[in-house]
Design an enzyme around this catalytic site. Structure first.
Site, PDB file in Angstrom:
ATOM      1  N   HIS A 185       0.834  -1.208   0.000  1.00 23.63           N
ATOM      2  CA  HIS A 185       0.000   0.000   0.000  1.00 23.63           C
ATOM      3  C   HIS A 185       0.868   1.257   0.000  1.00 23.63           C
ATOM      4  O   HIS A 185       1.858   1.338   0.734  1.00 23.63           O
ATOM      5  CB  HIS A 185      -0.911   0.016   1.233  1.00 23.63           C
ATOM      6  CG  HIS A 185      -2.075   0.945   1.107  1.00 23.63           C
ATOM      7  ND1 HIS A 185      -1.945   2.319   1.156  1.00 23.63           N
ATOM      8  CD2 HIS A 185      -3.398   0.701   0.917  1.00 23.63           C
ATOM      9  CE1 HIS A 185      -3.131   2.866   1.011  1.00 23.63           C
ATOM     10  NE2 HIS A 185      -4.028   1.915   0.863  1.00 23.63           N
ATOM     11  N   PRO A 242      12.931  11.918  10.294  1.00 21.26           N
ATOM     12  CA  PRO A 242      13.832  10.918   9.700  1.00 21.26           C
ATOM     13  C   PRO A 242      13.303   9.495   9.696  1.00 21.26           C
ATOM     14  O   PRO A 242      13.634   8.713   8.796  1.00 21.26           O
ATOM     15  CB  PRO A 242      15.104  11.040  10.536  1.00 21.26           C
ATOM     16  CG  PRO A 242      14.701  11.756  11.785  1.00 21.26           C
ATOM     17  CD  PRO A 242      13.562  12.647  11.397  1.00 21.26           C
TER      18      PRO A 242
END
Length: 298
Positions: A82, A169
């Site tokens: 997905h 991050p």
């Protein structure tokens, strides 16, 4: 009477039960929240949660779920069928009772500001909360996914609505918005050829000239070796489940394949299923408000 909002956050984890349960516990820890359902898909590597409550409780539960996801999910290691762009990929608010869409929009902005400020995750507002037309469609925001978002977010046209123009991050970015009820509906085909699913998805989705209020992609269910047409139906009153199902069945025949099954992810409005029953049973003069037992009693 009290106000009720439904929230359906999608998290980029469908394979580690301990992470999924930790997110569930974070959501349930908020007073007044009812966690109605949560389900995971290993091929998608994604989990969908559904909970309801009063506006402030829902906002706090959504924040706690996002915080726990940011702690436990590292997008640099995430792989799945997905499309996704963050540990908590999308957080939609849906008005249910005694609350307007605009009030939900206001709450999504408050939540977005808090996520950006306290979790350092950039936030995009979408659907009814969108600050510009090109951001209404979640697929447009998500395009490029996590791997491409670090560069995309530097473009002034794609600066986040909240937070710095740099991705978290490991947690990426998140979309937050208010919208109408959505049905997550998947149809599995009797083939392992993902190109067939992709071709059918292109035919049925609105953006390619298909059915109104239908978004669709083709994905591969590796654990079953089946191709799947994965669908988001944004307004079942304009395009019904049975119409999508029948069009997929017709297109599948062109490739010599058939539908082996379909699934609804999470909760769905009862009327969407009543529409299906009316169509396939060819019911004449049926009044669901009087002839569906639960409707009659309520």
């Amino acid at each position: 009477m009290s106000s009720i909002i439904e929230c359906i956050p999608n998290f980029s984890e469908g394979r580690r039960p301990e992470v999924i349960e930790a997110i569930a516990e974070a959501i349930k820890s908020v007073d007044g929240i009812q966690l109605l359902n949560y389900s995971s898909d290993q091929s998608h590597n994604r989990s969908v949660f559904t909970f309801i409550g009063a506006p402030e409780s829902v906002k706090e539960a959504a924040f706690k779920g996002a915080k726990k996801a940011a702690e436990l999910i590292d997008m640099t290691k995430h792989k799945g069928e997905h499309p996704r762009m963050g540990a908590v990929d999308v957080i939609p608010f849906v008005p249910v009772k005694n609350i307007t869409m605009q009030e939900c929009v206001n709450l999504t902005k408050e939540l977005g500001e808090k996520i950006a400020r306290e979790l350092s995750i950039p936030v995009f507002l979408y659907e009814e909360s969108a600050t510009r037309p090109e951001r209404r469609n979640l697929a447009d925001i998500r395009r490029g996914e996590f791997e491409g978002m670090a560069e995309k977010i530097k473009d002034p046209a794609w600066a986040p609505d909240f937070g710095k123009a740099e991705i978290h991050p490991t947690a990426g970015v998140v979309a937050v918005g208010a919208r109408m009820p959505l049905i997550a509906y998947n149809v599995n085909l009797s083939t392992s050829d993902i190109n067939i699913a992709r071709n059918i998805a292109k035919i049925i989705r609105e953006s390619s000239g298909g059915l109104k209020c239908v978004k669709a992609i083709g994905v591969m269910l590796e654990d079953r070796n089946l191709a799947q047409v994965s669908i988001n139906m944004t307004n079942y009153e304009k395009t019904s489940l049975y119409r999508v199902f029948e069009l997929i069945r017709t297109e599948a025949r062109r490739y010599g394949v058939h539908i082996v099954g379909s699934e609804i992810v999470g909760l769905t409005p009862m009327n969407a299923l009543i529409d299906v029953a009316k169509f396939y049973l060819q019911l004449e003069g049926f009044d669901d408000k009087k002839q569906v037992l639960e409707n009659y009693l309520l």
